[in-house]
Design a protein around this motif. Structure first.
Motif, PDB file in Angstrom:
ATOM      1  N   HIS A   1      37.601  47.066  36.821  1.00  0.00           N
ATOM      2  CA  HIS A   1      37.000  45.487  37.253  1.00  0.00           C
ATOM      3  C   HIS A   1      38.238  44.779  37.026  1.00  0.00           C
ATOM      4  O   HIS A   1      38.997  44.931  36.027  1.00  0.00           O
ATOM      5  CB  HIS A   1      35.731  45.362  36.754  1.00  0.00           C
ATOM      6  N   VAL A   2      38.282  43.816  37.648  1.00  0.00           N
ATOM      7  CA  VAL A   2      39.432  42.765  37.675  1.00  0.00           C
ATOM      8  C   VAL A   2      38.622  41.361  37.686  1.00  0.00           C
ATOM      9  O   VAL A   2      37.572  40.936  38.419  1.00  0.00           O
ATOM     10  CB  VAL A   2      40.310  42.876  38.663  1.00  0.00           C
ATOM     11  N   VAL A   3      38.888  40.639  36.587  1.00  0.00           N
ATOM     12  CA  VAL A   3      38.648  39.104  36.608  1.00  0.00           C
ATOM     13  C   VAL A   3      39.881  38.276  36.596  1.00  0.00           C
ATOM     14  O   VAL A   3      40.759  38.642  35.704  1.00  0.00           O
ATOM     15  CB  VAL A   3      37.999  38.802  35.049  1.00  0.00           C
ATOM     16  N   THR A   4      39.988  37.544  37.725  1.00  0.00           N
ATOM     17  CA  THR A   4      41.348  36.487  37.702  1.00  0.00           C
ATOM     18  C   THR A   4      40.976  35.160  37.439  1.00  0.00           C
ATOM     19  O   THR A   4      40.090  34.569  37.596  1.00  0.00           O
ATOM     20  CB  THR A   4      41.844  36.568  39.242  1.00  0.00           C
ATOM     21  N   CYS A   5      41.983  34.632  36.683  1.00  0.00           N
ATOM     22  CA  CYS A   5      41.997  32.968  36.492  1.00  0.00           C
ATOM     23  C   CYS A   5      43.540  32.433  36.997  1.00  0.00           C
ATOM     24  O   CYS A   5      44.054  32.412  35.805  1.00  0.00           O
ATOM     25  CB  CYS A   5      41.239  32.789  35.333  1.00  0.00           C
TER      26      CYS A   5
ATOM     27  N   LEU B   1      45.589  34.877  45.099  1.00  0.00           N
ATOM     28  CA  LEU B   1      45.375  36.168  44.594  1.00  0.00           C
ATOM     29  C   LEU B   1      43.944  36.760  45.045  1.00  0.00           C
ATOM     30  O   LEU B   1      43.514  37.907  45.496  1.00  0.00           O
ATOM     31  CB  LEU B   1      45.004  35.866  43.020  1.00  0.00           C
ATOM     32  N   SER B   2      43.088  35.566  45.649  1.00  0.00           N
ATOM     33  CA  SER B   2      41.793  35.861  46.286  1.00  0.00           C
ATOM     34  C   SER B   2      42.138  36.580  47.526  1.00  0.00           C
ATOM     35  O   SER B   2      41.620  37.459  48.054  1.00  0.00           O
ATOM     36  CB  SER B   2      40.931  34.879  46.429  1.00  0.00           C
ATOM     37  N   GLU B   3      43.215  36.017  48.255  1.00  0.00           N
ATOM     38  CA  GLU B   3      43.350  36.484  49.478  1.00  0.00           C
ATOM     39  C   GLU B   3      44.210  37.750  49.796  1.00  0.00           C
ATOM     40  O   GLU B   3      43.521  38.623  50.461  1.00  0.00           O
ATOM     41  CB  GLU B   3      44.429  35.408  50.258  1.00  0.00           C
ATOM     42  N   ILE B   4      44.855  38.046  48.699  1.00  0.00           N
ATOM     43  CA  ILE B   4      45.592  39.585  48.698  1.00  0.00           C
ATOM     44  C   ILE B   4      44.439  40.490  48.158  1.00  0.00           C
ATOM     45  O   ILE B   4      44.569  41.726  48.417  1.00  0.00           O
ATOM     46  CB  ILE B   4      46.964  39.577  47.587  1.00  0.00           C
TER      47      ILE B   4
ATOM     48  N   SER C   1      34.252  44.034  45.722  1.00  0.00           N
ATOM     49  CA  SER C   1      33.005  44.041  44.805  1.00  0.00           C
ATOM     50  C   SER C   1      33.258  44.479  43.475  1.00  0.00           C
ATOM     51  O   SER C   1      32.703  44.556  42.377  1.00  0.00           O
ATOM     52  CB  SER C   1      32.064  45.328  45.174  1.00  0.00           C
ATOM     53  N   ARG C   2      34.540  44.749  43.285  1.00  0.00           N
ATOM     54  CA  ARG C   2      35.088  44.990  41.704  1.00  0.00           C
ATOM     55  C   ARG C   2      35.676  43.750  41.214  1.00  0.00           C
ATOM     56  O   ARG C   2      36.363  43.817  39.945  1.00  0.00           O
ATOM     57  CB  ARG C   2      35.954  46.159  41.767  1.00  0.00           C
TER      58      ARG C   2
ATOM     59  N   ALA D   1      31.819  35.867  31.411  1.00  0.00           N
ATOM     60  CA  ALA D   1      31.093  37.167  30.787  1.00  0.00           C
ATOM     61  C   ALA D   1      29.982  37.543  31.525  1.00  0.00           C
ATOM     62  O   ALA D   1      29.823  38.696  31.873  1.00  0.00           O
ATOM     63  CB  ALA D   1      31.181  37.160  29.443  1.00  0.00           C
ATOM     64  N   ASP D   2      29.188  36.514  31.274  1.00  0.00           N
ATOM     65  CA  ASP D   2      27.533  36.671  32.117  1.00  0.00           C
ATOM     66  C   ASP D   2      27.751  36.993  33.463  1.00  0.00           C
ATOM     67  O   ASP D   2      26.932  37.916  33.976  1.00  0.00           O
ATOM     68  CB  ASP D   2      27.227  35.331  31.569  1.00  0.00           C
ATOM     69  N   GLU D   3      28.431  36.287  34.152  1.00  0.00           N
ATOM     70  CA  GLU D   3      28.928  36.441  35.485  1.00  0.00           C
ATOM     71  C   GLU D   3      29.222  37.690  35.845  1.00  0.00           C
ATOM     72  O   GLU D   3      28.850  38.620  36.868  1.00  0.00           O
ATOM     73  CB  GLU D   3      29.565  35.274  36.180  1.00  0.00           C
ATOM     74  N   ALA D   4      30.408  38.160  35.107  1.00  0.00           N
ATOM     75  CA  ALA D   4      31.075  39.665  35.151  1.00  0.00           C
ATOM     76  C   ALA D   4      29.879  40.637  35.070  1.00  0.00           C
ATOM     77  O   ALA D   4      29.941  41.606  35.654  1.00  0.00           O
ATOM     78  CB  ALA D   4      32.060  39.822  34.277  1.00  0.00           C
TER      79      ALA D   4
END
Length: 279
Positions: free
Chosen positions: A70-74, A82-85, A246-247, A270-273
């Protein structure tokens, strides 16, 4: 007669060295088993081949590629890229606005004993000119808000043709500009002329003169903007569908006071992930 509020005096607001806070967060992360990589540009996100053992057990393989479940980006100024790619939505788009600060000369810092903030304009939710004492005893005045010609355009002459064209061809920016033309022109005028910035400061501290200030540092605000020209001033978390989308959880917008609220935001992410990834 009552004329309304000009400024918010915040005598009990604390100040910290946020670089030191961030380094402490990084140390906590490393002690928990995490790894921090710097100067590591993300250029592509794709599904690993089924035979890759790293993708099966979630371990990371460091080098030119990183494998994970899984990946979380900020990504701040690059959150839309980053969202687009990753195959997720390119909106809200990020338009960079540079904020230039002035600083009080050291012998004049006595004039400001605490944080002073203007009452924000809900139609144009930039920070506005405020007075900020720093840990080293200096006092920053500002910032203004002018369009940057590069996503990391911290200096006046920083320019990227591609990034500039990307911003000025976005219809959302034109809608914003046309709705706030006078305000935008005033910001550009104040950015060019020190006396104009000082005039704004004198609304709060009349004793400040041009001789009391110097040009200081600048920051770049990663302003999220939708296609209708609305400044996005709330948190935006999203991902996508399919194997990759989805990941991933993208933190698309984390506006001020993101640093002040960083621990609360971390819990929220963290809760959202957990919910999104079923962890």
């Amino acid at each position: 007669p009552f004329q309304g509020l000009m400024a918010l005096d915040s005598p009990y607001t604390g100040i910290v060295n946020y670089k030191q806070v961030a380094q402490s967060y990084a140390e906590d992360f490393q002690e928990a088993g995490g790894t921090v990589l710097t100067n590591f540009e993300v250029t592509n996100i794709e599904m690993a081949k089924e035979s890759s053992s790293e993708s099966e057990d979630g371990k990371a393989s460091f080098g030119e590629e990183i494998y994970c479940r899984h990946v979380v980006t900020c990504a701040g100024l690059y959150s839309d890229r980053l969202s687009e790619i990753s195959g997720c939505s390119p909106e809200p788009r990020i338009v960079p606005f540079r904020g230039d600060y002035l600083v009080l000369k050291p012998e004049k810092c006595y004039m400001v004993k605490g944080n002073i903030y203007p009452v924000p304009n809900p139609r144009f939710p930039f920070l506005g000119v405020h007075f900020t004492p720093r840990m080293d005893g200096s006092v920053w005045l500002g910032p203004n808000a002018v369009l940057a010609f590069k996503r990391e355009g911290y200096r006046w002459f920083d320019f990227s043709a591609g990034e500039f064209l990307d911003a000025v061809t976005y219809r959302g920016l034109w809608k914003l500009v046309l709705r706030n033309l006078t305000h935008g022109l005033n910001e550009m005028y104040r950015a060019c002329f020190l006396s104009a910035q000082v005039k704004e400061l004198q609304k709060f501290i009349p004793e400040v003169t041009v001789n009391d200030v110097l040009r200081g540092p600048a920051g770049v605000r990663a302003q999220a903007l939708d296609s209708d020209g609305n400044l996005v001033d709330d948190f935006v978390f999203d991902g996508g569908s399919g194997d990759i989308g989805s990941r991933i959880l993208h933190v698309r917008n984390a506006p001020s006071p993101a640093a002040t609220s960083s621990l609360a935001i971390a819990k929220m992410i963290a809760d959202e992930a957990k919910q999104r990834f079923g962890l």
